[in-house]
Motif scaffolding. Structure first.
Motif, PDB file in Angstrom:
ATOM      1  N   ASP A   1       0.904  -0.841  -0.108  1.00 39.91           N
ATOM      2  CA  ASP A   1       0.042  -0.387  -0.260  1.00 39.91           C
ATOM      3  C   ASP A   1       0.781   1.261  -0.083  1.00 39.91           C
ATOM      4  N   LEU A   2       1.979   1.509   0.405  1.00 41.48           N
ATOM      5  CA  LEU A   2       2.656   2.195   0.567  1.00 41.48           C
ATOM      6  C   LEU A   2       4.420   1.674   0.249  1.00 41.48           C
ATOM      7  N   ILE A   3       5.453   2.307  -0.145  1.00 39.02           N
ATOM      8  CA  ILE A   3       6.205   1.860  -0.474  1.00 39.02           C
ATOM      9  C   ILE A   3       7.343   3.357  -0.154  1.00 39.02           C
ATOM     10  N   MET A   4       8.411   3.045   0.638  1.00 39.20           N
ATOM     11  CA  MET A   4       9.618   4.052   0.986  1.00 39.20           C
ATOM     12  C   MET A   4      10.541   3.966  -0.663  1.00 39.20           C
ATOM     13  N   ALA A   5      10.601   5.501  -0.745  1.00 40.36           N
ATOM     14  CA  ALA A   5      11.878   5.315  -2.316  1.00 40.36           C
ATOM     15  C   ALA A   5      13.058   6.232  -1.826  1.00 40.36           C
ATOM     16  N   GLU A   6      13.590   6.070  -2.930  1.00 36.58           N
ATOM     17  CA  GLU A   6      14.544   7.787  -3.033  1.00 36.58           C
ATOM     18  C   GLU A   6      14.467   8.069  -4.123  1.00 36.58           C
ATOM     19  N   GLU A   7      14.421   9.445  -4.292  1.00 37.36           N
ATOM     20  CA  GLU A   7      15.449   9.636  -5.717  1.00 37.36           C
ATOM     21  C   GLU A   7      16.058  10.453  -5.705  1.00 37.36           C
ATOM     22  N   ILE A   8      17.244  10.689  -6.517  1.00 37.86           N
ATOM     23  CA  ILE A   8      18.018  11.319  -6.213  1.00 37.86           C
ATOM     24  C   ILE A   8      18.466  11.675  -7.558  1.00 37.86           C
ATOM     25  N   LEU A   9      18.743  13.031  -8.432  1.00 36.85           N
ATOM     26  CA  LEU A   9      18.227  13.795  -9.406  1.00 36.85           C
ATOM     27  C   LEU A   9      20.628  14.028 -10.274  1.00 36.85           C
ATOM     28  N   GLU A  10      19.936  13.878 -11.148  1.00 35.62           N
ATOM     29  CA  GLU A  10      20.855  13.708 -12.033  1.00 35.62           C
ATOM     30  C   GLU A  10      21.589  15.363 -11.751  1.00 35.62           C
ATOM     31  N   GLN A  11      22.752  15.303 -12.067  1.00 31.98           N
ATOM     32  CA  GLN A  11      23.162  17.153 -12.332  1.00 31.98           C
ATOM     33  C   GLN A  11      22.368  17.566 -12.790  1.00 31.98           C
ATOM     34  N   ASP A  12      22.030  17.436 -14.455  1.00 33.01           N
ATOM     35  CA  ASP A  12      21.231  17.998 -14.758  1.00 33.01           C
ATOM     36  C   ASP A  12      19.593  18.079 -14.116  1.00 33.01           C
ATOM     37  N   TRP A  13      19.321  19.007 -13.289  1.00 30.49           N
ATOM     38  CA  TRP A  13      18.461  18.631 -12.810  1.00 30.49           C
ATOM     39  C   TRP A  13      17.274  18.807 -13.316  1.00 30.49           C
ATOM     40  N   GLN A  14      16.556  19.550 -14.214  1.00 30.37           N
ATOM     41  CA  GLN A  14      15.378  19.966 -15.200  1.00 30.37           C
ATOM     42  C   GLN A  14      15.262  17.971 -15.729  1.00 30.37           C
ATOM     43  N   TYR A  15      16.718  17.668 -16.165  1.00 24.38           N
ATOM     44  CA  TYR A  15      16.221  16.813 -17.044  1.00 24.38           C
ATOM     45  C   TYR A  15      15.324  15.750 -15.968  1.00 24.38           C
ATOM     46  N   GLY A  16      16.441  15.381 -14.605  1.00 20.55           N
ATOM     47  CA  GLY A  16      16.051  14.562 -13.788  1.00 20.55           C
ATOM     48  C   GLY A  16      15.161  14.133 -13.489  1.00 20.55           C
ATOM     49  N   MET A  17      14.357  15.403 -12.660  1.00 29.11           N
ATOM     50  CA  MET A  17      12.193  15.927 -12.570  1.00 29.11           C
ATOM     51  C   MET A  17      11.384  15.959 -14.240  1.00 29.11           C
ATOM     52  N   ILE A  18      11.926  15.737 -15.557  1.00 27.48           N
ATOM     53  CA  ILE A  18      11.025  15.541 -16.457  1.00 27.48           C
ATOM     54  C   ILE A  18      10.937  13.683 -16.161  1.00 27.48           C
ATOM     55  N   HIS A  19      12.378  13.566 -16.398  1.00 22.83           N
ATOM     56  CA  HIS A  19      12.429  11.837 -16.879  1.00 22.83           C
ATOM     57  C   HIS A  19      11.648  11.339 -15.124  1.00 22.83           C
ATOM     58  N   TYR A  20      11.557  11.753 -14.147  1.00 22.63           N
ATOM     59  CA  TYR A  20      11.145  11.353 -13.522  1.00 22.63           C
ATOM     60  C   TYR A  20       9.256  11.100 -13.518  1.00 22.63           C
ATOM     61  N   PHE A  21       8.932  12.231 -14.040  1.00 26.33           N
ATOM     62  CA  PHE A  21       7.195  12.330 -14.154  1.00 26.33           C
ATOM     63  C   PHE A  21       7.501  11.488 -15.821  1.00 26.33           C
ATOM     64  N   LYS A  22       8.083  11.502 -16.295  1.00 25.47           N
ATOM     65  CA  LYS A  22       7.663  10.761 -17.661  1.00 25.47           C
ATOM     66  C   LYS A  22       7.779   9.585 -18.156  1.00 25.47           C
ATOM     67  N   THR A  23       8.866   9.163 -17.530  1.00 23.95           N
ATOM     68  CA  THR A  23       9.478   8.110 -17.710  1.00 23.95           C
ATOM     69  C   THR A  23       8.399   6.287 -16.964  1.00 23.95           C
ATOM     70  N   SER A  24       8.156   5.644 -17.948  1.00 22.91           N
ATOM     71  CA  SER A  24       7.450   4.624 -17.814  1.00 22.91           C
ATOM     72  C   SER A  24       7.958   3.433 -16.915  1.00 22.91           C
ATOM     73  N   SER A  25       9.160   3.626 -16.799  1.00 20.60           N
ATOM     74  CA  SER A  25       9.838   2.638 -15.820  1.00 20.60           C
ATOM     75  C   SER A  25      10.169   2.218 -14.068  1.00 20.60           C
ATOM     76  N   ASN A  26       9.726   3.910 -14.156  1.00 19.74           N
ATOM     77  CA  ASN A  26       9.724   3.705 -12.502  1.00 19.74           C
ATOM     78  C   ASN A  26       8.718   3.338 -11.353  1.00 19.74           C
ATOM     79  N   GLN A  27       8.477   3.118  -9.614  1.00 20.51           N
ATOM     80  CA  GLN A  27       8.425   3.069  -8.898  1.00 20.51           C
ATOM     81  C   GLN A  27       6.670   4.583  -9.481  1.00 20.51           C
ATOM     82  N   PHE A  28       7.582   5.964  -9.534  1.00 16.98           N
ATOM     83  CA  PHE A  28       6.177   6.915  -9.309  1.00 16.98           C
ATOM     84  C   PHE A  28       4.828   6.434 -10.519  1.00 16.98           C
ATOM     85  N   ASN A  29       5.807   6.260 -11.584  1.00 17.31           N
ATOM     86  CA  ASN A  29       4.241   6.137 -12.719  1.00 17.31           C
ATOM     87  C   ASN A  29       3.538   4.757 -12.208  1.00 17.31           C
TER      88      ASN A  29
END
Length: 590
Positions: A483-511
């Motif tokens: 029901d609940l998942i502990m997670a950790e997201e560490i972004l790339e130095q290019d944080w804009q890419y890291g954020m949009i990739h987090y929102f839009k990649t189809s393979s991560n926990q969030f999606n």
């Protein structure tokens, strides 16, 4: 494991024999035959071998009715440690690692295994091997889990992404300090005024690890491959209509609409340039400073690529050993891999490095599973239970500051005070909670301490949470029960890419955890992202994160600090994406 070591372990652990070290015991050949799973004839042969090895003292009974006497001369700890160190001293590192894994069925409380892990830990770090007249500088690293996917088109976890950056190259690199792009495989680039056509000019003479010169056909093939393998990152490249090659060293990308984010897409791992004549799903060949010379379940061996187009690494080899189930005692917060470098007995020879990571630890709701967590009041209750200010104040250590965003500078803008659990108790009643138990999934090494803290705070208001821990990094398919998942997201130095990739990649926990309705809301919000200038892109990412925070779809926890203890002889230490060491820059000061 050596067969006679196995025989000895059977004697030591036999409940029927109940043998103690240095205590002679009356015993029969028949009982030994049962304990050793062999014939009475073979028992005597095995006993002679064990006695010759100094493991036992054996006094056979003389005459009918006289029992033989068996004395164990070494404990299981001593036998395993001697055997383990023997393997290490003979250069049999692989067998030593396998030995630790084979102990699970014998060493039920894990004491011997932890001892051997500490001994193995002492073998990690830098070693100079005189394999040639000039010697070989080798870095050994130990990881608590086996490597996951190393395909750039679908890589999921941070360490694997970091390794790809050591083995492969992209057309450009992003310099986080200046916020600019630097040449890599492409030495120059330009775009049309309407940002609908981009052209890259490639370096000449860049070689892949298998010897062939890289050309524009490899760049085109890499982009086409994203479609062929249905990369989770395809959304980011959807504006590309087609490409044109102008000789071996120039490639044009034509888009169906303007894209001002385009350079970011060619400095990130999915567009790591791969050779068109190699099946990259089965063999990873790149142009990077290191190439793979061995890869199996126990070890990944990287060897310096002498024909690298840039500066050759100063290290000759990097050995990454995989030892699963290190346990919570071995929790380190580090520039991963450097935490287990060999330490001298003199504390003055080591130094600590702290690296605040760009990202945070957070709690994710699994909206693909029905349950009380779909009620907004219940999620607000969890927000008070998993209170960021209380989390940092009570647990501290690597949890350095409360988080209300993946970006530390956004979190720093908030005024922090601890939430009241009394109010959480009142809100829990209004959510319709009926006493059901929710499953909280986490990893042993990273999240157990926080998970149990959440469990205890939840219990204080009558909320039942069961912690389900895994020794490995949690993959989306492995947490569908939770029901609940502990997670950790560490972004790339290019944080804009890291954020949009987090929102839009189809393979991560969030999606994997969001519902189609939730993803549709985010899709609508982020649709114009690539067409915007940088200030507007940043505002849009902030608005998207505000949707998560306002609706409690995820709960930000704390920003984390990575920590390493390094030998003073190491020089050239630089960090790359996710706070890992850039091993291509390290050298040993003798």
């Amino acid at each position: 494991m050596d067969i006679y070591i196995t025989h000895y372990l059977r004697l030591v652990t036999s409940e029927q024999l109940s043998l103690n070290v240095n205590e002679p015991a009356a015993i029969t050949i028949e009982n030994l035959s049962i304990a050793l799973f062999c014939t009475p004839r073979n028992v005597k042969f095995i006993l002679r071998k064990l006695e010759a090895a100094g493991f036992i003292c054996w006094q056979p009974g003389i005459g009918r009715g006289h029992h033989s006497r068996l004395t164990l001369l070494k404990s299981m700890d001593e036998v395993m440690e001697d055997h383990f160190l023997g393997l290490i001293s003979n250069g049999k590192m692989k067998k030593a690692v396998e030995l630790i894994g084979s102990l699970e069925s014998w060493d039920l409380n894990g004491v011997v295994r932890q001892r051997l892990l500490r001994l193995l830990n002492q073998q990690m770090g830098f070693h100079s091997h005189m394999e040639t007249s000039s010697g070989q500088d080798v870095l050994r690293m130990m990881r608590s889990r086996r490597l996951g996917n190393l395909d750039p088109a679908s890589v999921y976890t941070a360490f694997e992404t970091y390794l790809l950056g050591q083995i492969c190259n992209t057309l450009l690199t992003f310099d986080a300090q200046s916020g600019t792009f630097q040449p890599s495989l492409a030495h120059s680039w330009e775009c049309s005024e309407d940002h609908k056509m981009w052209v890259f000019y490639l370096r000449k003479g860049v070689r892949f690890h298998h010897g062939r010169i890289m050309t524009s056909a490899d760049v085109q093939s890499t982009w086409q491959r994203l479609h062929e393998v249905q990369s989770p990152s395809l959304w980011l490249y959807r504006d590309i209509e087609h490409t044109e090659l102008e000789g071996d060293y120039c490639i044009r990308f034509y888009l169906h609409r303007p894209n001002r984010f385009f350079l970011h897409l060619f400095s990130c791992i999915p567009m790591t340039i791969l050779p068109y004549d190699v099946d990259s799903s089965n063999q990873l060949i790149g142009t990077g400073p290191f190439q793979i010379s061995e890869f199996n379940n126990e070890v990944l061996v990287l060897r310096a690529f002498d024909s690298y187009y840039g500066l050759r690494p100063l290290l000759d080899q990097v050995h990454i050993w995989f030892v699963p189930d290190l346990g919570s005692e071995h929790r380190y917060y580090e520039l991963q891999g450097t935490d287990r470098l060999k330490k001298s007995s003199n504390d003055e020879t080591t130094k600590d490095i702290d690296y605040p990571a760009l990202g945070c630890q957070y709690l994710l709701f699994n909206f693909q599973k029905p349950g009380i967590h779909h009620h907004p009041h219940f999620r607000q209750v969890l927000r008070m239970v998993y209170d960021s200010a209380a989390l940092v104040a009570e647990l501290g250590e690597n949890l350095i500051t409360p988080a209300s965003s993946f970006l530390p500078w956004r979190s720093a803008q908030q005024h922090w005070s601890e939430a009241s659990l009394d109010h959480a108790h009142e809100l829990l009643d209004s959510s319709g909670y009926q006493g059901e138990t929710l499953i909280l999934s986490c990893t042993v090494n990273k999240d157990m301490r926080v998970a149990h803290w959440i469990q205890q705070r939840a219990a204080a208001i009558g909320l039942h949470i069961k912690v389900a821990a895994s020794i490995d990094n949690l993959q989306p398919q492995e947490t569908s029960f939770a029901d609940l998942i502990m997670a950790e997201e560490i972004l790339e130095q290019d944080w804009q890419y890291g954020m949009i990739h987090y929102f839009k990649t189809s393979s991560n926990q969030f999606n994997a955890c969001m519902s189609p309705e939730q993803m549709s809301i985010l899709d609508d919000k982020l649709e114009p992202f690539a067409q915007l200038d940088e200030p507007d892109r940043i505002s849009l990412l902030n608005e998207a994160e505000d949707i998560l925070r306002r609706n409690c779809w995820i709960l930000h926890g704390a920003h984390v600090n990575k920590r390493a203890q390094l030998n003073q002889s190491l020089s050239g230490l630089q960090t790359s994406d996710f706070g890992f060491m850039d091993i291509s820059k390290i050298w040993i000061k003798q």
